[in-house]
Write a protein that holds these residues in place. Sequence first.
Motif, PDB file in Angstrom:
ATOM      1  N   ASP A  38      43.590  31.595  65.124  1.00 20.68           N
ATOM      2  CA  ASP A  38      42.941  32.186  63.797  1.00 20.68           C
ATOM      3  C   ASP A  38      42.430  33.358  64.741  1.00 20.68           C
ATOM      4  O   ASP A  38      42.551  34.149  65.313  1.00 20.68           O
ATOM      5  N   LEU A  39      42.550  34.111  62.955  1.00 22.64           N
ATOM      6  CA  LEU A  39      42.256  36.120  63.047  1.00 22.64           C
ATOM      7  C   LEU A  39      40.666  35.422  62.569  1.00 22.64           C
ATOM      8  O   LEU A  39      40.202  35.372  61.298  1.00 22.64           O
ATOM      9  N   ASP A  40      39.665  35.734  63.137  1.00 22.66           N
ATOM     10  CA  ASP A  40      38.093  35.966  62.908  1.00 22.66           C
ATOM     11  C   ASP A  40      37.899  36.779  62.931  1.00 22.66           C
ATOM     12  O   ASP A  40      37.762  37.572  63.986  1.00 22.66           O
ATOM     13  N   ILE A  41      35.846  36.886  63.190  1.00 22.32           N
ATOM     14  CA  ILE A  41      35.561  38.108  63.837  1.00 22.32           C
ATOM     15  C   ILE A  41      35.619  38.130  65.293  1.00 22.32           C
ATOM     16  O   ILE A  41      35.418  39.292  65.975  1.00 22.32           O
ATOM     17  N   ALA A  42      36.006  37.259  66.380  1.00 20.26           N
ATOM     18  CA  ALA A  42      36.720  37.215  68.223  1.00 20.26           C
ATOM     19  C   ALA A  42      37.530  37.743  67.810  1.00 20.26           C
ATOM     20  O   ALA A  42      37.981  38.119  68.514  1.00 20.26           O
ATOM     21  N   THR A  43      39.013  37.457  66.888  1.00 19.02           N
ATOM     22  CA  THR A  43      39.940  37.674  67.743  1.00 19.02           C
ATOM     23  C   THR A  43      40.834  38.756  66.416  1.00 19.02           C
ATOM     24  O   THR A  43      41.531  39.572  67.255  1.00 19.02           O
ATOM     25  N   VAL A  44      39.475  39.637  65.536  1.00 21.39           N
ATOM     26  CA  VAL A  44      40.395  40.317  64.335  1.00 21.39           C
ATOM     27  C   VAL A  44      40.321  42.661  65.757  1.00 21.39           C
ATOM     28  O   VAL A  44      41.239  42.918  65.187  1.00 21.39           O
ATOM     29  N   PRO A  45      39.047  42.051  66.321  1.00 19.00           N
ATOM     30  CA  PRO A  45      39.729  43.519  67.640  1.00 19.00           C
ATOM     31  C   PRO A  45      41.690  43.898  67.208  1.00 19.00           C
ATOM     32  O   PRO A  45      41.091  44.392  67.818  1.00 19.00           O
ATOM     33  N   ALA A  56      40.437  44.095  57.395  1.00 21.85           N
ATOM     34  CA  ALA A  56      41.100  44.244  58.871  1.00 21.85           C
ATOM     35  C   ALA A  56      43.113  44.349  58.089  1.00 21.85           C
ATOM     36  O   ALA A  56      43.200  45.839  58.600  1.00 21.85           O
ATOM     37  N   LEU A  57      43.377  43.402  57.449  1.00 21.87           N
ATOM     38  CA  LEU A  57      44.941  43.371  56.655  1.00 21.87           C
ATOM     39  C   LEU A  57      44.370  44.222  55.728  1.00 21.87           C
ATOM     40  O   LEU A  57      45.527  45.316  55.460  1.00 21.87           O
ATOM     41  N   LEU A  58      43.075  44.951  55.281  1.00 24.37           N
ATOM     42  CA  LEU A  58      43.284  45.627  53.828  1.00 24.37           C
ATOM     43  C   LEU A  58      43.214  46.766  54.352  1.00 24.37           C
ATOM     44  O   LEU A  58      43.850  48.166  53.968  1.00 24.37           O
ATOM     45  N   ARG A  59      42.343  47.568  55.483  1.00 21.84           N
ATOM     46  CA  ARG A  59      42.723  48.897  55.830  1.00 21.84           C
ATOM     47  C   ARG A  59      43.841  49.421  55.932  1.00 21.84           C
ATOM     48  O   ARG A  59      44.044  49.827  56.232  1.00 21.84           O
ATOM     49  N   GLY A  60      44.266  48.510  57.367  1.00 24.92           N
ATOM     50  CA  GLY A  60      45.915  48.793  57.496  1.00 24.92           C
ATOM     51  C   GLY A  60      47.080  49.237  56.265  1.00 24.92           C
ATOM     52  O   GLY A  60      47.884  49.518  56.768  1.00 24.92           O
ATOM     53  N   ALA A  61      46.465  47.569  55.351  1.00 23.23           N
ATOM     54  CA  ALA A  61      47.686  48.462  54.669  1.00 23.23           C
ATOM     55  C   ALA A  61      47.647  49.430  53.874  1.00 23.23           C
ATOM     56  O   ALA A  61      47.929  50.595  53.595  1.00 23.23           O
ATOM     57  N   ALA A  62      46.054  50.128  53.408  1.00 22.11           N
ATOM     58  CA  ALA A  62      45.713  51.823  53.116  1.00 22.11           C
ATOM     59  C   ALA A  62      46.042  52.468  53.810  1.00 22.11           C
ATOM     60  O   ALA A  62      46.706  53.699  53.495  1.00 22.11           O
ATOM     61  N   GLU A  63      45.954  52.559  55.040  1.00 21.47           N
ATOM     62  CA  GLU A  63      46.522  53.110  55.977  1.00 21.47           C
ATOM     63  C   GLU A  63      48.063  53.229  56.427  1.00 21.47           C
ATOM     64  O   GLU A  63      48.503  54.415  55.721  1.00 21.47           O
ATOM     65  N   ALA A  64      48.564  52.670  55.972  1.00 23.42           N
ATOM     66  CA  ALA A  64      50.258  52.292  55.857  1.00 23.42           C
ATOM     67  C   ALA A  64      50.271  52.981  54.700  1.00 23.42           C
ATOM     68  O   ALA A  64      51.233  54.167  55.166  1.00 23.42           O
ATOM     69  N   VAL A  65      49.518  53.104  53.933  1.00 16.28           N
ATOM     70  CA  VAL A  65      49.971  54.090  52.665  1.00 16.28           C
ATOM     71  C   VAL A  65      49.938  55.549  52.932  1.00 16.28           C
ATOM     72  O   VAL A  65      50.681  55.999  52.335  1.00 16.28           O
ATOM     73  N   GLY A  66      49.055  55.580  52.884  1.00 14.87           N
ATOM     74  CA  GLY A  66      48.275  56.813  53.036  1.00 14.87           C
ATOM     75  C   GLY A  66      49.367  57.916  54.612  1.00 14.87           C
ATOM     76  O   GLY A  66      49.873  58.779  54.763  1.00 14.87           O
ATOM     77  N   ARG A  67      50.290  57.295  55.175  1.00 20.08           N
ATOM     78  CA  ARG A  67      51.091  57.489  56.149  1.00 20.08           C
ATOM     79  C   ARG A  67      52.873  56.866  55.418  1.00 20.08           C
ATOM     80  O   ARG A  67      54.003  57.404  56.475  1.00 20.08           O
ATOM     81  N   THR A  70      37.045  38.521  58.267  1.00 21.96           N
ATOM     82  CA  THR A  70      36.519  39.914  58.965  1.00 21.96           C
ATOM     83  C   THR A  70      38.049  40.228  58.695  1.00 21.96           C
ATOM     84  O   THR A  70      38.890  41.645  58.697  1.00 21.96           O
ATOM     85  N   ALA A  71      39.345  39.634  59.060  1.00 21.64           N
ATOM     86  CA  ALA A  71      40.319  39.530  58.953  1.00 21.64           C
ATOM     87  C   ALA A  71      41.338  40.070  57.616  1.00 21.64           C
ATOM     88  O   ALA A  71      41.975  41.397  57.802  1.00 21.64           O
ATOM     89  N   VAL A  72      40.576  40.116  56.188  1.00 22.13           N
ATOM     90  CA  VAL A  72      41.379  40.240  55.139  1.00 22.13           C
ATOM     91  C   VAL A  72      40.907  41.211  55.468  1.00 22.13           C
ATOM     92  O   VAL A  72      41.418  42.720  55.110  1.00 22.13           O
TER      93      VAL A  72
END
Length: 120
Positions: free
Chosen positions: A20-27, A62-73, A58-60
């Motif tokens: 599961d990717l949820d509030i407990a595992t997303v960190p 996190a993935l969107l934040r990661g995608a945005a950060e990747a684009v920025g890099r 929360t997982a969605v």
Amino acid sequence: MQLPTPGEGSGRVVLAPVGDLDIATVPGLERTLDEALGRVGLLEIVVDLSAVTFLDSTAVAALLRGAAEAVGRGATLRLIDPQPVVSRVLRITAVGRLLGLPDDHGDRPPGVADPAPWRR
């Protein structure tokens, strides 16, 4: 959830969370994404969702934040091989395409046709 340590190499990092990717595992997912994003020469992060059984908002996010950060890099983040329930969450939240998934409807049982779009 297991997230392998990204390897050095071609500029491509593959992450394969399990369970599961949820509030407990997303960190843990966020830490691993941050580590991958910090790699010198990073071109692409691929998140293999084949072993993910559940995905919450929360997982969605996190993935969107990661995608945005990747684009920025100057890199990309894309998802591959989601289970049907995960694919459905990504489609319902309208983020599947933003994260590199095709516009198919893999969450329908085999043989079930695509319903006609709603019209006014």
